[in-house]
Structure formats: structure tokens, C-alpha cells
Design a protein around this motif. Structure first.
Motif, PDB file in Angstrom:
ATOM      1  N   UNK A   1      19.121   6.824   4.519  1.00  0.00           N
ATOM      2  CA  UNK A   1      20.236   7.717   4.189  1.00  0.00           C
ATOM      3  C   UNK A   1      19.751   8.668   3.093  1.00  0.00           C
ATOM      4  N   UNK A   2      19.784   9.990   3.356  1.00  0.00           N
ATOM      5  CA  UNK A   2      19.126  10.894   2.413  1.00  0.00           C
ATOM      6  C   UNK A   2      19.778  10.915   1.032  1.00  0.00           C
ATOM      7  N   UNK A   3      18.983  10.660   0.020  1.00  0.00           N
ATOM      8  CA  UNK A   3      19.460  10.769  -1.352  1.00  0.00           C
ATOM      9  C   UNK A   3      18.531  11.732  -2.085  1.00  0.00           C
ATOM     10  N   UNK A   4      18.843  13.031  -1.949  1.00  0.00           N
ATOM     11  CA  UNK A   4      17.947  14.060  -2.470  1.00  0.00           C
ATOM     12  C   UNK A   4      17.815  14.004  -3.987  1.00  0.00           C
ATOM     13  N   UNK A   5      18.900  13.664  -4.664  1.00  0.00           N
ATOM     14  CA  UNK A   5      18.858  13.616  -6.131  1.00  0.00           C
ATOM     15  C   UNK A   5      17.864  12.576  -6.616  1.00  0.00           C
ATOM     16  N   UNK A   6      17.972  11.384  -6.054  1.00  0.00           N
ATOM     17  CA  UNK A   6      17.076  10.302  -6.451  1.00  0.00           C
ATOM     18  C   UNK A   6      15.628  10.643  -6.104  1.00  0.00           C
ATOM     19  N   UNK A   7      15.417  11.191  -4.903  1.00  0.00           N
ATOM     20  CA  UNK A   7      14.059  11.579  -4.492  1.00  0.00           C
ATOM     21  C   UNK A   7      13.485  12.615  -5.445  1.00  0.00           C
ATOM     22  N   UNK A   8      14.317  13.580  -5.832  1.00  0.00           N
ATOM     23  CA  UNK A   8      13.834  14.635  -6.733  1.00  0.00           C
ATOM     24  C   UNK A   8      13.418  14.049  -8.076  1.00  0.00           C
ATOM     25  N   UNK A   9      14.201  13.061  -8.552  1.00  0.00           N
ATOM     26  CA  UNK A   9      13.847  12.441  -9.829  1.00  0.00           C
ATOM     27  C   UNK A   9      12.483  11.745  -9.721  1.00  0.00           C
ATOM     28  N   UNK A  10      12.268  11.028  -8.622  1.00  0.00           N
ATOM     29  CA  UNK A  10      10.974  10.345  -8.453  1.00  0.00           C
ATOM     30  C   UNK A  10       9.846  11.356  -8.342  1.00  0.00           C
ATOM     31  N   UNK A  11      10.118  12.482  -7.655  1.00  0.00           N
ATOM     32  CA  UNK A  11       9.051  13.479  -7.507  1.00  0.00           C
ATOM     33  C   UNK A  11       8.718  14.103  -8.865  1.00  0.00           C
ATOM     34  N   UNK A  12       9.714  14.157  -9.745  1.00  0.00           N
ATOM     35  CA  UNK A  12       9.428  14.696 -11.073  1.00  0.00           C
ATOM     36  C   UNK A  12       8.539  13.779 -11.882  1.00  0.00           C
ATOM     37  N   UNK A  13       8.627  12.485 -11.609  1.00  0.00           N
ATOM     38  CA  UNK A  13       7.727  11.569 -12.303  1.00  0.00           C
ATOM     39  C   UNK A  13       6.276  11.869 -11.889  1.00  0.00           C
ATOM     40  N   UNK A  14       6.058  12.152 -10.590  1.00  0.00           N
ATOM     41  CA  UNK A  14       4.703  12.514 -10.142  1.00  0.00           C
ATOM     42  C   UNK A  14       4.242  13.767 -10.872  1.00  0.00           C
TER      43      UNK A  14
ATOM     44  N   UNK B   1       0.830  -1.214   0.000  1.00  0.00           N
ATOM     45  CA  UNK B   1       0.000   0.000   0.000  1.00  0.00           C
ATOM     46  C   UNK B   1       0.861   1.260   0.000  1.00  0.00           C
ATOM     47  N   UNK B   2       2.170   1.089  -0.110  1.00  0.00           N
ATOM     48  CA  UNK B   2       3.096   2.229  -0.111  1.00  0.00           C
ATOM     49  C   UNK B   2       2.796   3.151  -1.302  1.00  0.00           C
ATOM     50  N   UNK B   3       2.726   4.469  -1.042  1.00  0.00           N
ATOM     51  CA  UNK B   3       2.511   5.396  -2.156  1.00  0.00           C
ATOM     52  C   UNK B   3       3.840   6.048  -2.549  1.00  0.00           C
ATOM     53  N   UNK B   4       3.842   6.684  -3.720  1.00  0.00           N
ATOM     54  CA  UNK B   4       5.074   7.300  -4.210  1.00  0.00           C
ATOM     55  C   UNK B   4       5.580   8.383  -3.249  1.00  0.00           C
ATOM     56  N   UNK B   5       4.661   9.253  -2.787  1.00  0.00           N
ATOM     57  CA  UNK B   5       5.090  10.321  -1.875  1.00  0.00           C
ATOM     58  C   UNK B   5       5.697   9.753  -0.596  1.00  0.00           C
ATOM     59  N   UNK B   6       5.113   8.673  -0.101  1.00  0.00           N
ATOM     60  CA  UNK B   6       5.620   8.029   1.109  1.00  0.00           C
ATOM     61  C   UNK B   6       7.041   7.518   0.878  1.00  0.00           C
ATOM     62  N   UNK B   7       7.261   6.883  -0.263  1.00  0.00           N
ATOM     63  CA  UNK B   7       8.591   6.354  -0.573  1.00  0.00           C
ATOM     64  C   UNK B   7       9.586   7.498  -0.747  1.00  0.00           C
ATOM     65  N   UNK B   8       9.148   8.584  -1.398  1.00  0.00           N
ATOM     66  CA  UNK B   8      10.030   9.739  -1.574  1.00  0.00           C
ATOM     67  C   UNK B   8      10.406  10.336  -0.217  1.00  0.00           C
ATOM     68  N   UNK B   9       9.432  10.394   0.677  1.00  0.00           N
ATOM     69  CA  UNK B   9       9.733  10.884   2.030  1.00  0.00           C
ATOM     70  C   UNK B   9      10.780   9.986   2.696  1.00  0.00           C
ATOM     71  N   UNK B  10      10.594   8.684   2.556  1.00  0.00           N
ATOM     72  CA  UNK B  10      11.540   7.748   3.160  1.00  0.00           C
ATOM     73  C   UNK B  10      12.944   7.907   2.593  1.00  0.00           C
TER      74      UNK B  10
END
Lengths: 297, 268
Positions: free
Chosen positions: A265-278, A250-259
Motif C-alpha cells: 500500500x503506497x506510503x509516499x511520505x514514509x518512503x520519502x523520509x527513508x530516501x532522505x536518510x540515504x 540481503x534487502x537494500x534500502x532502495x529496494x525497501x523504499x520501492x516496495x
């Protein structure tokens, strides 16, 4: 001559006052929305831990599609989108057209009751539903008492039932909200149209499909875009109702991006890429909906 | 036949209403019962409210969270209403090609998902030392395209004669806005207030990012934290949920009518 000069001067002054009035709001939106958007795009091409970043080309975007957890989250968001949004919107539309009936009694009472879930916060209702559907929760107790179950069933441990609980919760929380939009839209339709249709022998279903749906099309389009947008950004429910589980079902994209930005371990670059898909999905789906909405004219 | 139909309609609406209200009723009832009674399915108000209250205040900083949530939500609502209504009024009353173009760009911001701006915002705010501050909480949502649009829409129905008359009387443009527009647009302000206060009070993702310090915790965060433990004390948990819900429900009931009116204006 003198008069028109004076008027021009006044017009220019008004023009400037106008700009002054909207400047604070515009500056805030630029700084709080547009600049971060550009920054996120730049970030999405970088990689590294925390603030130590280096350029990585399209690495993040490639990684995203190989990341089984993210693909699972993407799928989950679409399951909610495809199943929950249509059910909720049709349900809201049916309720709105029922409540639009002039002869209905207790209208205000029904409307308030159905709209009431909107007054609860997302965290609150997620926790209420989590408790209601717990192994020792109210729903299980009722099912046992009715003889349907022998022992408590753990709804949140089975992927399918966990998703169903999330969908039920979403429908519960948002149907009334959409209904209010439809009720407002229905007020713009002359009630006599319905009465005329009734005299002509149209059934309730006919007037629903032939009058209500076509005339409410702009509002339906608005709610469809809003719901799509909201569903792709689901966060509170995933975190608090199911904690993303079982096994990310039931994990959502925003939840995974937050994680990936704040929990692991924070990986802002990867998170930003996923947020751009949204962002891209929201834009593309809104565009498609607008196109389809226009076509039926 | 018609009577049966009508009966079925009332039955349907009643069932839907009960389902809508039941979880909230269950939450309120459970807040007054012992956890074990909640599990047994007790559906009437009990006498364990004070015990739950004592437990909740011992294990969590609920007083602090309430105060914080009120502080953030009130400050944000006042600022957002002022900034956005001023802009909406400006966009409509002084509209020309340039301003209309700016408005349509601003509307694009509505489509930007929060996840996409969250990380850069976090970086900006931590650099500017705004983490764990009221400003940090409120700054991203003071100006929203939705509110600007709402006020722009309502300014459309504001008669230009009044503005002209006020100008002749020598009132400044700001004076016209504050003394003419503000009092006449009460229902729009009420709708905007309901929406902004509720969003501020209920917001969760951004506070979770920007308010990491225990002292700046908000009610939704506190409630969420209470479920982290292994054993759940349902009575206490539901009391926390109740406290987190009461302010928005009160606002909802007071402003329900003007909220619907304001939305009607926006949908047109």
C-alpha cells in the motif's frame, strides 16, 4: 572609445549566448533533480495512503528507526559498503598497477577481459549469478563433482552465504570499472619514476605503496566516493539476485523504499523520509572521505 | 626467482581474466542448450538455440521489449549528447563567475540518490500524463551533471584561436559549436555515447516505476519478469539475458578505445 564600446557589446552578446547554451541543461536538472528533492523533503513530513496526505511532523523519521525491516536494510547496505568496497578498490588498484607494467604481454587482452563485466546490465548479471549459484546451478555441480559437497547447497537461503554471493557478484561487476579509472590515472605518472625506484632497489610492494598509492590519491578518492554512493543505492541486485531474501537478509534500502511506495500500500511520505536518510548518508560519507583524503597531504 | 615471479603474475592475471569472462561465456553457451543440459553443466555450444528462441518469443513479448529498449536508448542518447555538450561547451568557452557558480550547484545534483527524487518524479509524471511514454522514460536523465562535466573538461582543450578565426569568418556561435567543436571532439562524444546508451539500455528502477504498462516494457524488465515463475527454463532465460546484453557488448567493443580516452580526459 568606439572600439571598446563595440567590444563591450560583443562581450555582453557572448555572455548571453553562453547562458543560452547552458539553459536547457540547467532547467532540466532543476526540474528533474532539485525540485523533486525539495518535494521529497516536504513529503517526508507527511503521512497517508497514496495521494491522500496530511502533515505528520517527524513521525516518519521516528517510525523509520523503529522499523526492524528498514534497520535490517540499513545494516545490509553497510555490510556491503564495509566489506565489498575496500576489497574491490584494493583489487582494482593491484590489477591496474600490474597492467601498467610496460613489459607485460597480452596487456590489451587482460584489460578487455577484466573490463568486460561492465558491459552486462545490472539485471543481467544479477540473473546470471542467481542461476550460477542456484541449488541446481553450475557452482553446486562443480562442488559436488570435486567432492566438497554431497548434495546441492542452497546459497540463497542462508543469510551469510546469500550476502557472500551478492558481494562476489558486486566485486565481479565493478572491479574492472574502477580499474579503468586507475589505469587512466597511472598514465599521468611518469613510468621512469618506477624504473628509478627499481634501480634504487625498491621492491614491487614498496613502489606500490610509496609511488602508486600517493600519486593516485585523487583518483582513489573519486572511486571511493562513487562506490560509496553506488553501494548505498543498490537496487537491481537486491531485487533480481536474491529478491531481498532470505528473511530480508540481503534487502537494500532502495529496494525497501520501492516496495513501500509501489509494491505494498503506497506510503509516499514514509518512503520519502527513508530516501532522505540515504541522501544524508551519501552526503556525510562523501564529506568524511573528502576530509580524510585531504588530511594525508 | 624473477621468472617464477613473472610466471605467477601471468597466472594471476589469467585466472582473473577467466573469472571475469566465464559468467558471460556460460550465459552465451547456455542460450544454445536445453535447460536440463545447462543444469548438468554443459560448457560447449549446443543445438537448442532455435528451440529456446521459439519458446522465448512464445512466452514473452521480447520483440516488443527489444524495440522499446532501442527506441528509448537511442532517443535519450541523441538528446542527452546534444543538451549536455552544448551546456559543457557553454560553461567552459563563455565562463565567468556566474556560470562557474551555477556549475558547482549543478555538481551537487550528482550526489542526490535516485531514491530521493523517484517518488516526487513519479507524482509529477503521473499528473502530467507522462507514464508509459518515451518522454516519461527519458526526461529525468537527458541532462546529467556527469556528462556536462565531461564535455566541459574536453572543451578546455578546444583551442580558442579556432573560435576567434571562425568568428572573424562570420560563423555564428551555434555554427562554431556544430561545425568546429562537434567534429573535433569525437572521442569525447564516443565516450559520452557509450556511457549514456549503456545507462539508458540497462536502467531498471525508473522504468519499473514509470513504465507500468505491458506495451512499454524494456529488456531488463522483461528479463527480470522471466525469473518470476516457479520453474526456471535456464536455456530460454539465458537467451533473454544474451539478447539483453548483446547491444551493450557491441557498443562496448566498438567504442572501448575512445571510452578509455574520454575517461582519461575526465580524470585529469
Amino acid at each position: 572609445m568606439n572600439q571598446s564600446k563595440k567590444k563591450m557589446k560583443l562581450d555582453r552578446r557572448h555572455n548571453l549566448v553562453g547562458w543560452a547554451f547552458l539553459t536547457p541543461a540547467v532547467i532540466l536538472i532543476v526540474i528533474m533533480s532539485f525540485i523533486p528533492m525539495v518535494k521529497a523533503l516536504l513529503l517526508s513530513f507527511q503521512t497517508g495512503i497514496g495521494n491522500k496526505l496530511k502533515w505528520a511532523g517527524t513521525l516518519n523519521y521516528v517510525r523509520m528507526f523503529q522499523d526492524t525491516v528498514f534497520m535490517q536494510a540499513l545494516k545490509n547496505n553497510f555490510v556491503y559498503l564495509i566489506i565489498q568496497v575496500p576489497i574491490m578498490l584494493v583489487f582494482a588498484l593491484v590489477l591496474a598497477s600490474m597492467l601498467n607494467n610496460k613489459n607485460l604481454r597480452f596487456k590489451g587482452l587482460f584489460r578487455t577481459a577484466i573490463f568486460l563485466p561492465c558491459a552486462t546490465s545490472l539485471v543481467s548479471y544479477a540473473i546470471i549469478f542467481r542461476s550460477l549459484f542456484a541449488v541446481d546451478g553450475f557452482i553446486n555441480m562443480i562442488l559436488i563433482k570435486l567432492g566438497i559437497l554431497e548434495t546441492g547447497y542452497n546459497f540463497l537461503v542462508n543469510p551469510t552465504s546469500a550476502r557472500i554471493v551478492v558481494i562476489l557478484a558486486l566485486i565481479w561487476r565493478w572491479t574492472g570499472y574502477n580499474m579503468v579509472f586507475y589505469l587512466s590515472g597511472l598514465q599521468n605518472i611518469e613510468y621512469s619514476v618506477y624504473e628509478a625506484a627499481k634501480i634504487d632497489g625498491a621492491s614491487v610492494f614498496q613502489s606500490f605503496w610509496r609511488i602508486t598509492v600517493p600519486l593516485l590519491k585523487p583518483t582513489i578518492l573519486l572511486t571511493a566516493i562513487m562506490s560509496t554512493n553506488g553501494t548505498l543505492q543498490l537496487f537491481d541486485e537486491s531485487v533480481n539476485l536474491t529478491k531481498g531474501g532470505p528473511a530480508n537478509a540481503t534487502l537494500t534500502m532502495s529496494h525497501y523504499i520501492y516496495n513501500t511506495s509501489f509494491k505494498y500500500v503506497p506510503n509516499f511520505g514514509y518512503s520519502a523520509a527513508m530516501s532522505y536518510l540515504i541522501l544524508i548518508l551519501v552526503a556525510v560519507l562523501a564529506f568524511i572521505q573528502l576530509k580524510v583524503g585531504d588530511k594525508r597531504d | 626467482m624473477i621468472r617464477l615471479k613473472r610466471f605467477l603474475q601471468y597466472l594471476f592475471l589469467t585466472i582473473v581474466s577467466i573469472i571475469s569472462v566465464f559468467p558471460i561465456y556460460w550465459m552465451a553457451v547456455s542460450a544454445t542448450n536445453k535447460s536440463i543440459d545447462v543444469i548438468r553443466g554443459k560448457l560447449v555450444f549446443g543445438t537448442y538455440f532455435l528451440e529456446n528462441w521459439k519458446n522465448l518469443f512464445t512466452v514473452s513479448a521480447v520483440g516488443k521489449a527489444m524495440l522499446n529498449s532501442f527506441k528509448y536508448a537511442i532517443v535519450l542518447t541523441i538528446l542527452a549528447l546534444f543538451v549536455c555538450s552544448l551546456a559543457g561547451y557553454g560553461f567552459e568557452i563563455f565562463h565567468d563567475k556566474g556560470k562557474d557558480a551555477v556549475m558547482s550547484i549543478i555538481l551537487l545534483a550528482m550526489m542526490v540518490p535516485f531514491a530521493a527524487t523517484m517518488i516526487p518524479l513519479f507524482q509529477m509524471f503521473s499528473k502530467a500524463k507522462l507514464l508509459n511514454t518515451t518522454i516519461g522514460f527519458i526526461l529525468p536523465t537527458i541532462s546529467t551533471p556527469f556528462l556536462i562535466m565531461l564535455f566541459r573538461q574536453s572543451a578546455r582543450s578546444f583551442p580558442h584561436d579556432i573560435i576567434e578565426a571562425a568568428r572573424i569568418d562570420g560563423l555564428s556561435e551555434m555554427g562554431i559549436f556544430l561545425r568546429m567543436f562537434f567534429p573535433t571532439m569525437r572521442s569525447t562524444y564516443a565516450a559520452a555515447m557509450t556511457i549514456t546508451f549503456m545507462n539508458a539500455w540497462n536502467s531498471y528502477l525508473w522504468p519499473k516505476v514509470v513504465m507500468q504498462d505491458a506495451n512499454s516494457i524494456t529488456m531488463p524488465m522483461l528479463v527480470a519478469n522471466l525469473t518470476e515463475g516457479y520453474i526456471t527454463d535456464y536455456g530460454m532465460l539465458m537467451l533473454a539475458v544474451l539478447l539483453c546484453t548483446i547491444p551493450t557488448v557491441i557498443i562496448f567493443f566498438i567504442l572501448q578505445k575512445s571510452f578509455a580516452e574520454g575517461i582519461t580526459g575526465a580524470v585529469k
